[in-house]
Design a protein around this motif. Structure first.
Motif, PDB file in Angstrom:
ATOM      1  N   ILE A  70      -6.323  -3.329   8.498  1.00  0.00           N
ATOM      2  CA  ILE A  70      -6.578  -4.332   7.467  1.00  0.00           C
ATOM      3  C   ILE A  70      -6.762  -5.724   8.064  1.00  0.00           C
ATOM      4  O   ILE A  70      -7.619  -6.485   7.630  1.00  0.00           O
ATOM      5  CB  ILE A  70      -5.472  -4.310   6.384  1.00  0.00           C
ATOM      6  CG1 ILE A  70      -5.820  -5.236   5.222  1.00  0.00           C
ATOM      7  CG2 ILE A  70      -4.123  -4.673   6.953  1.00  0.00           C
ATOM      8  CD1 ILE A  70      -6.882  -4.732   4.334  1.00  0.00           C
ATOM      9  N   GLY A  71      -5.981  -6.062   9.088  1.00  0.00           N
ATOM     10  CA  GLY A  71      -6.103  -7.383   9.701  1.00  0.00           C
ATOM     11  C   GLY A  71      -7.470  -7.606  10.318  1.00  0.00           C
ATOM     12  O   GLY A  71      -8.138  -8.612  10.055  1.00  0.00           O
ATOM     13  N   GLN A  72      -7.899  -6.665  11.146  1.00  0.00           N
ATOM     14  CA  GLN A  72      -9.208  -6.779  11.786  1.00  0.00           C
ATOM     15  C   GLN A  72     -10.315  -6.777  10.743  1.00  0.00           C
ATOM     16  O   GLN A  72     -11.271  -7.544  10.836  1.00  0.00           O
ATOM     17  CB  GLN A  72      -9.421  -5.621  12.754  1.00  0.00           C
ATOM     18  CG  GLN A  72     -10.814  -5.598  13.362  1.00  0.00           C
ATOM     19  CD  GLN A  72     -11.117  -4.293  14.049  1.00  0.00           C
ATOM     20  OE1 GLN A  72     -10.232  -3.665  14.603  1.00  0.00           O
ATOM     21  NE2 GLN A  72     -12.358  -3.882  14.019  1.00  0.00           N
ATOM     22  N   THR A  73     -10.183  -5.938   9.737  1.00  0.00           N
ATOM     23  CA  THR A  73     -11.200  -5.844   8.697  1.00  0.00           C
ATOM     24  C   THR A  73     -11.342  -7.158   7.952  1.00  0.00           C
ATOM     25  O   THR A  73     -12.459  -7.634   7.719  1.00  0.00           O
ATOM     26  CB  THR A  73     -10.840  -4.714   7.714  1.00  0.00           C
ATOM     27  OG1 THR A  73     -10.713  -3.491   8.443  1.00  0.00           O
ATOM     28  CG2 THR A  73     -11.905  -4.552   6.661  1.00  0.00           C
ATOM     29  N   MET A  74     -10.221  -7.757   7.578  1.00  0.00           N
ATOM     30  CA  MET A  74     -10.284  -9.018   6.836  1.00  0.00           C
ATOM     31  C   MET A  74     -10.826 -10.152   7.705  1.00  0.00           C
ATOM     32  O   MET A  74     -11.577 -10.997   7.218  1.00  0.00           O
ATOM     33  CB  MET A  74      -8.905  -9.375   6.281  1.00  0.00           C
ATOM     34  CG  MET A  74      -8.444  -8.433   5.182  1.00  0.00           C
ATOM     35  SD  MET A  74      -9.673  -8.146   3.892  1.00  0.00           S
ATOM     36  CE  MET A  74      -9.864  -9.770   3.208  1.00  0.00           C
ATOM     37  N   ILE A  75     -10.472 -10.165   8.986  1.00  0.00           N
ATOM     38  CA  ILE A  75     -11.026 -11.184   9.884  1.00  0.00           C
ATOM     39  C   ILE A  75     -12.537 -11.013   9.979  1.00  0.00           C
ATOM     40  O   ILE A  75     -13.288 -11.988   9.930  1.00  0.00           O
ATOM     41  CB  ILE A  75     -10.359 -11.116  11.271  1.00  0.00           C
ATOM     42  CG1 ILE A  75      -8.923 -11.623  11.183  1.00  0.00           C
ATOM     43  CG2 ILE A  75     -11.148 -11.914  12.300  1.00  0.00           C
ATOM     44  CD1 ILE A  75      -8.103 -11.407  12.429  1.00  0.00           C
ATOM     45  N   ASN A  76     -13.002  -9.779  10.096  1.00  0.00           N
ATOM     46  CA  ASN A  76     -14.445  -9.518  10.152  1.00  0.00           C
ATOM     47  C   ASN A  76     -15.133 -10.018   8.886  1.00  0.00           C
ATOM     48  O   ASN A  76     -16.174 -10.678   8.955  1.00  0.00           O
ATOM     49  CB  ASN A  76     -14.720  -8.027  10.338  1.00  0.00           C
ATOM     50  CG  ASN A  76     -14.646  -7.587  11.765  1.00  0.00           C
ATOM     51  OD1 ASN A  76     -14.608  -8.395  12.682  1.00  0.00           O
ATOM     52  ND2 ASN A  76     -14.619  -6.288  11.976  1.00  0.00           N
ATOM     53  N   ILE A  77     -14.572  -9.700   7.729  1.00  0.00           N
ATOM     54  CA  ILE A  77     -15.197 -10.082   6.464  1.00  0.00           C
ATOM     55  C   ILE A  77     -15.202 -11.595   6.295  1.00  0.00           C
ATOM     56  O   ILE A  77     -16.210 -12.192   5.931  1.00  0.00           O
ATOM     57  CB  ILE A  77     -14.489  -9.393   5.286  1.00  0.00           C
ATOM     58  CG1 ILE A  77     -14.832  -7.914   5.301  1.00  0.00           C
ATOM     59  CG2 ILE A  77     -14.895 -10.013   3.960  1.00  0.00           C
ATOM     60  CD1 ILE A  77     -14.095  -7.099   4.286  1.00  0.00           C
ATOM     61  N   LYS A  78     -14.064 -12.231   6.583  1.00  0.00           N
ATOM     62  CA  LYS A  78     -13.975 -13.692   6.447  1.00  0.00           C
ATOM     63  C   LYS A  78     -14.914 -14.399   7.432  1.00  0.00           C
ATOM     64  O   LYS A  78     -15.344 -15.516   7.182  1.00  0.00           O
ATOM     65  CB  LYS A  78     -12.542 -14.178   6.665  1.00  0.00           C
ATOM     66  CG  LYS A  78     -11.540 -13.611   5.709  1.00  0.00           C
ATOM     67  CD  LYS A  78     -11.488 -14.403   4.451  1.00  0.00           C
ATOM     68  CE  LYS A  78     -10.354 -13.819   3.598  1.00  0.00           C
ATOM     69  NZ  LYS A  78     -10.364 -14.337   2.276  1.00  0.00           N
ATOM     70  N   SER A  79     -15.235 -13.729   8.543  1.00  0.00           N
ATOM     71  CA  SER A  79     -16.142 -14.315   9.536  1.00  0.00           C
ATOM     72  C   SER A  79     -17.601 -14.070   9.183  1.00  0.00           C
ATOM     73  O   SER A  79     -18.489 -14.534   9.893  1.00  0.00           O
ATOM     74  CB  SER A  79     -15.856 -13.720  10.920  1.00  0.00           C
ATOM     75  OG  SER A  79     -14.530 -13.987  11.287  1.00  0.00           O
ATOM     76  N   GLY A  80     -17.854 -13.304   8.135  1.00  0.00           N
ATOM     77  CA  GLY A  80     -19.226 -13.065   7.699  1.00  0.00           C
ATOM     78  C   GLY A  80     -19.807 -11.722   8.112  1.00  0.00           C
ATOM     79  O   GLY A  80     -20.968 -11.446   7.843  1.00  0.00           O
ATOM     80  N   ALA A  81     -19.033 -10.872   8.754  1.00  0.00           N
ATOM     81  CA  ALA A  81     -19.540  -9.561   9.185  1.00  0.00           C
ATOM     82  C   ALA A  81     -19.760  -8.661   7.974  1.00  0.00           C
ATOM     83  O   ALA A  81     -18.939  -8.615   7.066  1.00  0.00           O
ATOM     84  CB  ALA A  81     -18.561  -8.912  10.140  1.00  0.00           C
ATOM     85  N   ARG A  82     -20.875  -7.947   7.978  1.00  0.00           N
ATOM     86  CA  ARG A  82     -21.173  -7.039   6.866  1.00  0.00           C
ATOM     87  C   ARG A  82     -21.658  -5.664   7.323  1.00  0.00           C
ATOM     88  O   ARG A  82     -21.971  -4.818   6.519  1.00  0.00           O
ATOM     89  CB  ARG A  82     -22.239  -7.650   5.954  1.00  0.00           C
ATOM     90  CG  ARG A  82     -21.802  -8.903   5.227  1.00  0.00           C
ATOM     91  CD  ARG A  82     -20.703  -8.588   4.215  1.00  0.00           C
ATOM     92  NE  ARG A  82     -20.310  -9.733   3.444  1.00  0.00           N
ATOM     93  CZ  ARG A  82     -19.281 -10.523   3.728  1.00  0.00           C
ATOM     94  NH1 ARG A  82     -18.564 -10.301   4.799  1.00  0.00           N
ATOM     95  NH2 ARG A  82     -18.959 -11.524   2.956  1.00  0.00           N
ATOM     96  N   THR A  83     -21.730  -5.438   8.627  1.00  0.00           N
ATOM     97  CA  THR A  83     -22.237  -4.149   9.116  1.00  0.00           C
ATOM     98  C   THR A  83     -21.196  -3.468   9.999  1.00  0.00           C
ATOM     99  O   THR A  83     -20.182  -4.052  10.359  1.00  0.00           O
ATOM    100  CB  THR A  83     -23.526  -4.345   9.952  1.00  0.00           C
ATOM    101  OG1 THR A  83     -23.211  -5.085  11.124  1.00  0.00           O
ATOM    102  CG2 THR A  83     -24.587  -5.071   9.142  1.00  0.00           C
ATOM    103  N   ARG A  84     -21.484  -2.226  10.356  1.00  0.00           N
ATOM    104  CA  ARG A  84     -20.583  -1.464  11.225  1.00  0.00           C
ATOM    105  C   ARG A  84     -20.600  -1.977  12.662  1.00  0.00           C
ATOM    106  O   ARG A  84     -19.729  -1.661  13.449  1.00  0.00           O
ATOM    107  CB  ARG A  84     -20.981   0.009  11.210  1.00  0.00           C
ATOM    108  CG  ARG A  84     -20.722   0.662   9.887  1.00  0.00           C
ATOM    109  CD  ARG A  84     -21.016   2.144   9.970  1.00  0.00           C
ATOM    110  NE  ARG A  84     -20.756   2.755   8.690  1.00  0.00           N
ATOM    111  CZ  ARG A  84     -21.692   3.206   7.886  1.00  0.00           C
ATOM    112  NH1 ARG A  84     -22.950   3.137   8.234  1.00  0.00           N
ATOM    113  NH2 ARG A  84     -21.367   3.745   6.733  1.00  0.00           N
ATOM    114  N   PHE A  85     -21.594  -2.769  13.001  1.00  0.00           N
ATOM    115  CA  PHE A  85     -21.707  -3.287  14.362  1.00  0.00           C
ATOM    116  C   PHE A  85     -20.501  -4.156  14.722  1.00  0.00           C
ATOM    117  O   PHE A  85     -20.026  -4.127  15.856  1.00  0.00           O
ATOM    118  CB  PHE A  85     -23.013  -4.065  14.520  1.00  0.00           C
ATOM    119  CG  PHE A  85     -23.298  -4.472  15.936  1.00  0.00           C
ATOM    120  CD1 PHE A  85     -23.510  -3.511  16.910  1.00  0.00           C
ATOM    121  CD2 PHE A  85     -23.358  -5.800  16.288  1.00  0.00           C
ATOM    122  CE1 PHE A  85     -23.764  -3.871  18.221  1.00  0.00           C
ATOM    123  CE2 PHE A  85     -23.616  -6.172  17.593  1.00  0.00           C
ATOM    124  CZ  PHE A  85     -23.822  -5.210  18.563  1.00  0.00           C
TER     125      PHE A  85
END
Length: 120
Positions: A70-85
């Protein structure tokens, strides 16, 4: 060496089922949070199947079962990431840290890592 017998499987089955359910619930809750944050929908049955298959296979190679982070996922989303890359790159970075820089990372005090976890 643990014997692969019915007695061994009966002994570990309750613990394995408990860990599987906890991991599944965490992954599905993470998927729900991601769906809400990105206003998209994901296939939760596909997520559960993929995690189950991966966790069974990794056990045959001496690895540990895992679930969504959940931590990594939320950091990715808050940073603008939207793909599996972005998830792939996070995995590659962790692999480099563990395999390539393991000795250096091992010198980091646990207290510092705990502080980072609290922050995340």
């Amino acid at each position: 060496n643990v014997p692969f017998t019915l007695d061994t499987l009966t002994l570990i089955a309750p613990y394995a089922m408990t860990l599987a359910l906890v991991g599944l619930m965490e992954s599905l809750m993470t998927a729900k949070v991601v769906d809400d944050q990105t206003e998209t929908s994901s296939n939760h049955a596909r997520e559960a199947r993929g995690q189950g298959i991966a966790n069974v296979l990794v056990g045959f190679f001496g690895g540990m079962a895992s679930c969504a982070m959940i931590g990594q996922t939320m950091i990715n989303i808050k940073s603008g990431a939207r793909t599996r890359f972005s998830t792939f790159l996070a995995g590659v970075f962790l692999l480099i840290l563990c395999v390539g820089l393991g000795d250096i990372v091992g010198m980091i005090p646990i207290a510092a890592l705990v502080a980072v976890m609290f922050f995340v």
